[in-house]
Design an enzyme around this catalytic site. Structure first.
Site, mmCIF file in Angstrom:
data_model
loop_
_atom_site.group_PDB
_atom_site.id
_atom_site.type_symbol
_atom_site.label_atom_id
_atom_site.label_comp_id
_atom_site.label_asym_id
_atom_site.label_seq_id
_atom_site.Cartn_x
_atom_site.Cartn_y
_atom_site.Cartn_z
ATOM 1 N N ASP A 234 48.533 -0.536 -28.250
ATOM 2 C CA ASP A 234 49.139 -1.361 -28.062
ATOM 3 C C ASP A 234 48.593 -2.636 -27.692
ATOM 4 O OD1 ASP A 234 51.162 -3.512 -26.576
ATOM 5 O OD2 ASP A 234 51.038 -2.448 -24.624
HETATM 6 C C1 BGC Z 1 53.881 -4.915 -24.680
HETATM 7 C C2 BGC Z 1 53.618 -4.047 -25.143
HETATM 8 C C3 BGC Z 1 54.873 -4.490 -26.515
HETATM 9 C C4 BGC Z 1 53.685 -5.402 -27.156
HETATM 10 C C5 BGC Z 1 54.440 -6.225 -28.596
HETATM 11 C C6 BGC Z 1 52.758 -5.801 -25.705
HETATM 12 O O1 BGC Z 1 51.770 -6.964 -24.699
HETATM 13 O O2 BGC Z 1 52.796 -4.338 -23.429
HETATM 14 O O3 BGC Z 1 55.362 -2.893 -24.615
HETATM 15 O O4 BGC Z 1 55.736 -3.807 -27.395
HETATM 16 O O5 BGC Z 1 53.335 -6.559 -26.525
HETATM 17 O O6 BGC Z 1 55.183 -7.209 -28.628
#
Ligand code: BGC
Length: 742
Positions: A234
């Site tokens: 993530d």
């Molecule tokens: C989120 C993800 C997301 C990523 C990119 C993160 O903060 O937890 O779900 O895909 O950001 O935007």
């Protein structure tokens, strides 16, 4: 060049470069990230975008006349409420097509965490409290996206079931709870859809960051489940990129040059070996080679938005859940409707954060009704339009901002304001929609006049939630505010005095407290966060053009603290938790309510229809490793409708303590006209009956009760299945010996 040759051709520096993302996307504005290109051998950079409610890219770009509008589909909790695999596949395909036509190679969706606590701020992005329903719906969504050549990403692997301190909270869970509930959803989705990618979660699991856990990323995912796709972190997850790569991560996101340097250093110092680097990079390359970018596809920048808004509408209609209906719905098309509540004007389309979308329009409840030619009370409408003005202006002004967001962005361009403004504008509007303007401003005399001249009152209660924060166990979030309660109470009193009905619409990301007011109203329709076509879909369900066929993908609590998971929420220490213990083990959601005999406000799988269904002729057969459940469903009511047939299985009392029953299969019927029937066959792999104990899966011998119903508590037919011997499987589902008790 094939994959092996490319790996051979790359220098070590180049390989390491490919393990680290290139930062937030510069190619597709608003997309969350991209991989690095290796120009020398024509390896392009592939673009990754959020998800899951649609493609989250900016709708306009500086110095560019084109628009990049995407469709705001209903949020995941609504999609799961449809229980309709084909429909979700269609939604996934539409999302995939938009990604494809805007040059997005991989969608960062779907979200597959479990509704462990009703207050998780991102539950709207997740499907259900049940791993089977979550896994099946996720698989359909992934198959849809990937059918057009765009990759999908299951996230957040695993146990990212709350937002409080998500970057470091340590989830303590038993292996059994993980295997049967939290990992299980992912396992099913992987088996049934083979997603291109998986995103490791922010949180720690039993002491290690998920993105740095060899147990999770290598042992379970690669060795046991044989997953072959790409695993990314993530965004900014974990604290050690070297450990991440060693644990099994292929791609560190969003990535920066510093991380590349650190990995190179680590290699030089012998902390990372070439074999590991080759393995990790080969999966990145594998994905790049599959991508539309690499295949040379030229995006049209013209997805079929018309067609997709119809799909968004269709999905919304099927995911609404009718909780209560005392002869109030459907409304007659000649009914005069008095529309109350800010949510009727500022209908919330979806949640905030990376799960947001930037569509061209959102149809509010009032606009939806008007669009269907319904007479709504003009005087009340005028009052709302006067009372609602905030410091931004009146309702029309705010809606015009929404419509002309594109122009606003162009103005920002002229002012040289950063692109972040778009996100800001969107968040600001959603915030204002939700702004505290008291709901109970109507004078009782005015209300009486309204009740006298209308046939029915419609009250919309809206809530929003978003990434980064959990919802609050307070008035204004889980509980009604006093002014909202007052509105419901007064409108109900006055309308009932005139023998008129009151219908409440819940435009919410998850459950709110309902027990204190549900007896006051005649009907309650949950529309969740229904996406851009909200009002159209709501109008059609209210008017009976479609019978509601959504069923709860979660247990709707009476009170938060009746749920064991809530007692430890948000972890320890309470004010700034560093760990959260999943002390309830496998007893999440209905597994808790049903086993411990606690009555929720509305049970898992529940939802009313305008029509009625009868179940007949149940047959249960075991064929090899499958249990086949066959029955007839007949529409015995007065309206066309769809039914969701649910199969729960109650295991025998054995050595392993188990939930009293669990969902093991389901099917939504096609649209059945009154008097029509459908033969439904639900096939359940025998392995689904197993529990995890002592390092393996065991289906204990004995008599299983197969319960078929329209919810977890409305069982209509049941039968038995006897197993003479225990059946055991190892962690990769190979049959294995059962030693004890045999
Ligand atoms: C989120 C993800 C997301 C990523 C990119 C993160 O903060 O937890 O779900 O895909 O950001 O935007």
């Amino acid at each position: 060049m094939n994959l092996d040759n490319i790996v051979k051709e790359l220098t070590l520096e180049e390989k390491i470069t490919l393990l680290v993302g290139a930062g937030i996307s510069k190619t597709i504005l608003g997309a969350a990230g991209e991989t690095r290109a290796i120009q020398r051998i024509a390896i392009p950079s592939v673009v990754l975008s959020d998800g899951p409610a649609g493609v989250r890219i900016y709708p306009a770009r500086l110095s560019d006349k084109k628009t990049y509008i995407t469709t705001a589909f209903p949020n995941a909790v609504l999609l799961a409420s449809t229980w309709n695999i084909e429909l979700i596949e269609k939604v996934g395909k539409a999302i995939g097509e938009e990604a494809k036509e805007y040059g997005v190679d991989v969608m960062l969706a779907p979200g597959l965490n479990i509704h462990r606590i009703p207050l998780c701020g991102r539950n709207f992005e997740y499907f259900s409290e049940d791993p089977l329903l979550s896994g099946e719906i996720a698989a359909a969504y992934v198959r849809g996206i990937q059918s057009v050549g765009v990759g999908a990403t299951l996230k957040h692997f695993v146990a990212n079931d709350q937002e409080t301190n998500r970057f470091f909270i340590n989830v303590i869970a038993s292996e059994r709870a993980l295997r049967e509930i939290y990992l299980r959803a992912f396992e099913i989705a992987i088996e049934k859809s083979n997603p291109w990618a998986i995103m490791a979660a922010y949180n720690k699991l039993n002491g290690r960051y998920c993105s740095q856990s060899p147990w999770l990323l290598t042992k379970v995912l690669r060795e046991e489940w044989k997953y072959e796709g790409l695993v990314m972190t993530d965004w900014w997850a974990g604290d050690d990129p070297i450990e991440q790569i060693k644990a099994g991560i292929n791609l560190i996101m969003p990535g920066d040059d510093n991380i590349v340097k650190r990995l190179l250093e680590a290699y030089k110092q012998g902390l990372l070996d070439e074999k590991t680097v080759n393995d990790r990079v080969s999966r990145v390359l594998n994905l790049v080679l599959k991508s539309l970018k690499y295949q040379g596809y030229t995006p049209s920048f013209k997805p079929d938005l018309e067609k997709h808004s119809e799909i968004a509408y269709e999905a919304a209609v099927e995911g609404f859940v009718l909780l209560k209906n005392d002869n109030a719905l459907p409304l007659s098309s000649s009914a005069r409707i008095a529309v109350f509540g800010k949510g009727s004007y500022f209908t919330v389309k979806g949640g905030l954060g990376s799960g947001n979308t930037y569509p061209k329009h959102v149809v509010s409840v009032v606009d939806g009704l008007r669009g269907r030619g319904i007479t709504i009370d003009e005087e009340l409408d005028n009052i709302y339009r006067k009372v609602l003005p905030s410091f931004w202006g009146n309702v029309d002004f705010m809606n015009s901002i929404r419509r002309s967001r594109i122009d606003l962005i162009k103005e920002a361009d002229a002012l040289g304001v950063s692109w972040l403004l778009i996100d800001f504008t969107e968040h600001m509007l959603e915030y204002l929609n939700n702004l505290h303007v008291p709901e109970n401003f109507l004078d009782i005399n005015v209300l009486e006049g309204i009740a006298y001249r209308n046939d029915v009152a419609l009250i919309t209660i809206s809530r929003i939630s978003g990434e980064g924060f959990d919802r609050l166990p307070l008035k204004g979030d889980f509980y009604l505010r006093d002014d909202e309660f007052d509105l419901i109470k007064k409108v109900s009193e006055v309308f009932h005095r005139f023998n008129k009905k009151v219908v409440t619409i819940l435009n919410v990301p998850g459950p709110i407290e309902i027990d204190s007011w549900r007896d006051l109203v005649d009907a309650i329709l949950v529309v969740w966060l229904p996406g851009q076509e909200a009002g159209r879909a709501i109008a059609d369900v209210l008017l009976g053009r479609n019978s509601p066929s959504g069923r709860l993908p979660l247990s709707w609590p009476n009170n938060l603290y009746e749920i064991p998971t809530m007692r430890g929420f948000p972890g320890e220490p309470k004010n700034n938790p560093v760990k959260v213990v999943y002390g309830e083990d496998v007893y999440v959601g209905y597994r808790y309510y049903d086993t411990f005999n606690v009555e929720p406000a509305y049970e898992f799988g529940y939802g009313l229809s305008y029509t009625e269904f009868e179940y007949r002729d149940l047959e249960i057969r075991k064929e090899n490793d499958m249990v086949k459940v066959k029955l007839k469903v007949i529409n015995v009511g007065r309206y066309p409708g769809k039914e969701v047939v649910q199969v729960y299985i109650k295991p025998p009392q054995g050595r392993i303590d188990k939930p009293i029953q669990e969902l093991k299969g389901f099917q939504k019927t096609k649209l059945l006209n009154p008097g029509c029937e459908e033969e439904v066959e639900i096939v359940i792999p025998i392995k689904y009956l197993s529990s995890f104990a002592e390092g393996k899966w065991t289906v204990e011998r004995g008599i299983y009760e197969v319960r078929v119903g329209s919810s977890s508590r409305r069982i209509k037919l049941s039968g038995y299945l006897e197993l003479e011997n225990d059946i055991c499987f190892d962690v990769s589902w190979n049959r294995t010996r059962c030693n004890e008790g045999n």
